[in-house]
Write an enzyme that holds these catalytic residues in place. Structure first.
Site, mmCIF file in Angstrom:
data_model
loop_
_atom_site.group_PDB
_atom_site.id
_atom_site.type_symbol
_atom_site.label_atom_id
_atom_site.label_comp_id
_atom_site.label_asym_id
_atom_site.label_seq_id
_atom_site.Cartn_x
_atom_site.Cartn_y
_atom_site.Cartn_z
ATOM 1 N N HIS A 31 73.932 -14.611 -70.215
ATOM 2 C CA HIS A 31 73.190 -13.584 -69.503
ATOM 3 C C HIS A 31 72.501 -12.697 -70.511
ATOM 4 O O HIS A 31 73.115 -12.320 -71.506
ATOM 5 C CB HIS A 31 74.112 -12.775 -68.585
ATOM 6 C CG HIS A 31 75.316 -12.203 -69.278
ATOM 7 N ND1 HIS A 31 75.441 -10.883 -69.623
ATOM 8 C CD2 HIS A 31 76.452 -12.785 -69.705
ATOM 9 C CE1 HIS A 31 76.608 -10.674 -70.213
ATOM 10 N NE2 HIS A 31 77.233 -11.812 -70.276
ATOM 11 N N ARG B 220 86.690 -15.427 -69.945
ATOM 12 C CA ARG B 220 86.630 -14.012 -69.565
ATOM 13 C C ARG B 220 86.911 -13.920 -68.079
ATOM 14 O O ARG B 220 86.322 -14.641 -67.276
ATOM 15 C CB ARG B 220 85.275 -13.385 -69.872
ATOM 16 C CG ARG B 220 85.266 -11.893 -69.479
ATOM 17 C CD ARG B 220 84.040 -11.144 -69.953
ATOM 18 N NE ARG B 220 82.880 -11.337 -69.119
ATOM 19 C CZ ARG B 220 82.013 -10.360 -68.787
ATOM 20 N NH1 ARG B 220 82.215 -9.126 -69.212
ATOM 21 N NH2 ARG B 220 80.964 -10.619 -68.062
ATOM 22 N N GLU C 238 84.690 -0.859 -71.127
ATOM 23 C CA GLU C 238 83.284 -0.873 -70.750
ATOM 24 C C GLU C 238 82.709 0.488 -70.382
ATOM 25 O O GLU C 238 81.630 0.834 -70.852
ATOM 26 C CB GLU C 238 83.089 -1.857 -69.586
ATOM 27 C CG GLU C 238 83.538 -3.277 -69.944
ATOM 28 C CD GLU C 238 83.343 -4.270 -68.819
ATOM 29 O OE1 GLU C 238 82.188 -4.614 -68.523
ATOM 30 O OE2 GLU C 238 84.347 -4.686 -68.228
ATOM 31 N N ASP D 81 77.657 -1.343 -69.696
ATOM 32 C CA ASP D 81 78.188 -0.475 -68.648
ATOM 33 C C ASP D 81 78.394 0.948 -69.130
ATOM 34 O O ASP D 81 78.246 1.893 -68.353
ATOM 35 C CB ASP D 81 79.494 -1.055 -68.101
ATOM 36 C CG ASP D 81 79.245 -2.264 -67.216
ATOM 37 O OD1 ASP D 81 78.772 -2.080 -66.092
ATOM 38 O OD2 ASP D 81 79.503 -3.386 -67.673
ATOM 39 N N ARG E 92 76.815 -6.744 -77.277
ATOM 40 C CA ARG E 92 75.451 -6.229 -77.360
ATOM 41 C C ARG E 92 74.484 -7.131 -76.597
ATOM 42 O O ARG E 92 74.619 -8.339 -76.580
ATOM 43 C CB ARG E 92 74.985 -6.143 -78.825
ATOM 44 C CG ARG E 92 75.859 -5.282 -79.705
ATOM 45 C CD ARG E 92 75.487 -5.406 -81.171
ATOM 46 N NE ARG E 92 74.213 -4.771 -81.475
ATOM 47 C CZ ARG E 92 73.182 -5.371 -82.035
ATOM 48 N NH1 ARG E 92 73.259 -6.652 -82.331
ATOM 49 N NH2 ARG E 92 72.079 -4.714 -82.294
ATOM 50 N N ARG F 10 74.590 -4.929 -61.871
ATOM 51 C CA ARG F 10 74.887 -5.336 -63.246
ATOM 52 C C ARG F 10 73.899 -4.688 -64.204
ATOM 53 O O ARG F 10 72.760 -4.390 -63.866
ATOM 54 C CB ARG F 10 74.843 -6.854 -63.380
ATOM 55 C CG ARG F 10 75.975 -7.531 -62.637
ATOM 56 C CD ARG F 10 76.050 -9.011 -62.955
ATOM 57 N NE ARG F 10 77.166 -9.617 -62.241
ATOM 58 C CZ ARG F 10 78.432 -9.580 -62.639
ATOM 59 N NH1 ARG F 10 78.736 -8.956 -63.762
ATOM 60 N NH2 ARG F 10 79.383 -10.138 -61.934
#
Length: 829
Positions: A131, A349, A462, A500, A538, A669
């Site tokens: 992503h 994850r 986060e 986040d 990052r 997101r």
């Protein structure tokens, strides 16, 4: 000059193809639009341009968008080749190279032995993630790669003809994916760059050994401290398509690609190591050993490649064949060292909510605890530590797992199987997203015990609150004997979320929270006698922790890089950095330069007045940011002035744009959040709230902090880049979508931008990006070509939002504008 020539030739080729494919009238439309946009940017009346765009048919709007998008795609290729050309033409020691790193280390007083110890202690691990993913289709990338191969000969007519053939094909090739990419598509896309990285690795090894000889006057056995891993196929957080089966397919693809890479390298080495002819050679000859390794790898056997190849390397050196070792064996040796039979280490994850629910089901099935999730944190820890002291499984033997439990436990079983086949490096770590407590970190240990496999949990902190609590969570975790028994002598990895935290508290407050979390967690680990490493999540944009890797690494707090650094490599950054072996070598050496220099700095806190000023600034900045995004009118404003709804239609990733739940800013997101502000050129996540923070510090102290503090200089360097890529003129066009509402917030954003630019320029003592003139010039040169796509996007948004079902009607041209702007600003999120 060479770049300008390439861009002009590519532009003429594109123009010729447009004339042939769409006719002179369309070509004239492109040229007229470009001229009008230039005039408006120079201060001219926009009436004629607005009339032209508002009168376009959907077909012409789509084609006009495509024409300017293809121009950017070709320009991007030309710029990449120019970087290759410049790098290849340089002689001597390059800035931010391994040679420069060793020279700097020696200048700081490090001996040869201390530098070797540093190289053995630290490691740079780069983690490919899916992503926001590369927006271009693989078919399109293939054509563009072929165009890039012609650039060295572009002055020749034959090369121009071949480029024209690819451009002609591209014009008829659909740019947009008809289907959302699968998880396996993402895995394949990320692994495409392994071959260019593999080609760069032996050069880096030779760079290191040559630099060591030059700086310290002797040979070294040290090697480049580099490793690669991946989340693609293992990142289950919020992605229902990453099933145990998807993880199995990803691991199988890793093994197949590793086998192809190794077999090709072994065959090449077999050909080159001809010192002993096969018919006269003893059983222990170079070629006999390589043939044995080849057959084992071909047949899928697990084989100890590295020690056997290192033995061959040692024999070559002992027999006076050092050049052969350095140049002919090194490609195979470096591939075995970095990629092995596993290729990349796959992480898992999972969201802490899912691991907690799975553990609750196991405990309930075993009769240990009926409602684990309802327990307090202390009670959870009592249950978990008691179970960790036991070896008994919790699920009834021989009974199939329930479907929810299988989705969480299944991926662990898959990485266990892969580790048995090709070695333990097939698996990396178990990352727990939204880790908010010690129990969140312990829960995966119970899940892994059910499989009979050891995992090392990595908490991902986060939000701003999570980052502030992180040092205490790590302290409590490392104080548990049950956890320390699992950790043993391994290092503790801690992941830090940039996306986040920025969306939660804004640019400055997030940067400071990340700085403080690292400084305090490092102190906790140091006191506990545990080695540690930070994993930086990052993105490519400034709002998600982007910017030059070496600058980011050097900006980390002193004494926090113990065992090295781990960094995510996301989306289009893979193509930007690793599409060519020369670019791969340069990007890797710059990152390694940052790691080595930063790791050599002794621990020490910044000056007390700097830290106090940043604490005040972060509080002021976060307050300003939260007041803005929590304004009752903000969400409606955001949805009107950005293409957020349209982005959700773009098939660029397998992951949904929102987490589960009713639509809100909280469950949006971070990637589409940042991409939305990139599309309208406000770039708000990369600077908003900074002015309030700098005001709190004061210009004189801020100027001293910029001059003396690497962290502060890195932060403002990234802010300058984000502000320079922002464009108030373009953003003003998106504000016309507001109608009669939202102008209070619009005026506020514009005035905040002007205030922030002025505040930053006061601190740095000059105009934005004054120290990076080439980047500044590139932004200015791109504007006349990207402006038409922005204006077309605004026009299409206006049309689609004016009628029921308008997004369905205008979906294709709108998605084309999203892709075109991403190509123009070279950033999807």
């Amino acid at each position: 000059m060479a770049l300008n020539n390439d861009v002009n030739r590519l532009g003429r080729i594109l123009g010729q193809v447009l004339k042939e494919q769409e006719g002179e009238a369309f070509f004239d439309l492109v040229e007229r639009t470009r001229a009008l946009v230039r005039d408006v940017r120079s201060g001219g009346d926009p009436a004629e341009l607005n009339a032209l765009l508002s009168g376009l048919s959907e077909h012409d709007a789509s084609n006009l968008t495509r024409a300017f998008t293809w121009y950017f795609q070709l320009v991007n290729i030309a710029e990449e080749y120019e970087r290759v050309r410049v790098l290849q033409s340089r002689s001597g020691v390059r800035a931010q190279s391994l040679a420069q790193a060793l020279a700097d280390l020696k200048a700081q007083g490090l001996s040869a032995e201390e530098t070797e110890a540093l190289l053995a202690r630290v490691e740079l691990e780069l983690t490919f993630t899916a992503h926001p993913t590369e927006m271009r289709r693989r078919t399109v990338r293939s054509h563009l790669e072929d165009v890039a191969r012609e650039l060295p000969d572009l002055e020749r007519e034959s090369a121009q003809e071949r480029v024209a053939a690819h451009v002609e094909a591209l014009w008829r090739t659909p740019e947009l994916r008809r289907l959302r990419p699968t998880v396996l598509d993402e895995v394949k896309g990320g692994l495409n760059y392994i071959s260019t990285i593999a080609e760069a690795l032996p050069k880096l090894e030779r760079d290191l050994s040559g630099a060591f000889r030059e700086v310290y006057g002797r040979e070294t056995a040290a090697h480049v401290p580099l490793r690669f891993s991946s989340w693609m196929g293992g990142d289950r957080d919020g992605n229902p398509f990453v099933t145990p089966e998807a993880t199995r397919e990803a691991l199988h693809l890793h093994r197949e690609r590793a086998r192809e890479l190794l077999l090709a390298a072994i065959r090449r080495a077999y050909t080159d190591l001809s010192q002993e002819e096969e018919e006269d050679a003893a059983e222990g000859s170079y070629r006999a050993e390589l043939r044995t390794l080849h057959d084992a790898v071909r047949d899928g056997e697990r084989v100890e490649l590295l020690p056997r190849l290192e033995a061959l390397n040692a024999r070559l050196h002992a027999e006076g064949q050092a050049r052969t070792a350095r140049h002919l064996l090194m490609p195979l040796l470096s591939a075995a060292r970095v990629f092995g039979q596993h290729l990349v280490s796959l992480d898992i994850r999972e969201h802490s909510g899912q691991t907690g629910a799975a553990v609750a089901e196991l405990l309930r099935a075993a009769g240990v605890e009926a409602d684990y999730l309802a327990l307090s944190e202390d009670a959870k820890l009592q249950v978990l530590t008691r179970e960790l002291r036991s070896r008994r499984p919790l699920w009834p033997a021989g009974e199939a797992l329930t479907e929810p439990l299988e989705t969480v436990v299944g991926p662990i079983r898959e990485v266990q199987a892969a580790a048995r086949q090709v070695g333990e490096r097939a698996f990396g770590h178990y990352v727990i997203s939204m880790a908010e407590s010690v129990s969140d970190v312990l829960e995966p240990l119970l899940l892994a015990r059910e499989v009979g496999f050891r995992v090392l949990p990595v908490p991902l902190f986060e939000t701003l609150d999570d980052l502030q609590r992180a040092p205490q969570i790590v302290r409590d975790l490392l104080s548990l004997p049950e956890y320390r028994a699992v950790l043993s002598d391994d290092l503790q990895e801690i992941m830090l979320g940039y996306s986040d935290s920025n969306k939660d508290a804004g640019f400055l407050a997030a940067n400071w929270a990340l700085h403080e979390a690292q400084r305090k967690i490092s102190d906790v680990c140091r006191r506990a006698g545990v080695r540690w490493r930070f994993f930086h999540g990052r993105g490519t944009s400034i709002g998600r922790g982007g910017g030059p890797a070496s600058r980011a690494i050097l900006g980390q707090p002193a004494g926090t890089i113990d065992a090295g650094v781990r960094i995510t490599e996301q989306g289009e950054a893979l193509a930007d950095k690793y599409s060519h072996p020369v670019l791969a070598r340069r990007n890797l050496e710059q990152a390694l330069y940052g790691v080595l220099l930063a790791a050599a700095r002794p621990a020490g806190d910044p000056p007390a007045d700097f830290m106090a000023a940043m604490t005040r600034a972060a509080e002021a900045s976060a307050a300003a940011y939260r007041a803005f995004v929590q304004d009752p009118e903000f969400l409606a404003f955001f949805e009107r002035v950005t293409p957020i709804h349209e982005i959700s239609r773009l098939n660029i990733a397998s992951r949904p744009v929102r987490r589960a739940g009713a639509p809100s800013l909280q469950n949006l997101r971070a990637i589409p959040w940042v991409m939305s502000w990139t599309q309208n050129r406000a770039n708000l996540p990369g600077w908003y709230g900074l002015a309030e923070g700098l005001d709190e510090i004061g210009p004189e102290l801020a100027a001293r902090m910029y001059a003396e503090w690497p962290f502060f200089r890195s932060m403002l360097g990234n802010a300058q880049m984000s502000l320079a890529k922002s464009d108030p003129l373009v953003f003003a066009e998106y504000l016309t979508l507001l109608g009669t509402d939202g102008h209070r917030l619009a005026d506020h954003v514009r005035s905040s931008y002007a205030r922030t630019v002025a505040a930053v320029e006061r601190v740095v003592g000059g105009e934005l990006m004054a120290n990076e003139p080439r980047l500044k010039e590139t932004i200015a040169l791109r504007n006349p070509y990207i402006d038409p796509i922005h204006r077309l996007q605004v026009e299409l948004l206006r049309r689609s939002r004016s009628r029921e079902g308008g997004l369905d009607e205008y979906e294709r041209p709108l998605l084309l504008t999203l892709q075109g702007i991403a190509a123009g600003v070279r950033n999807t999120g």
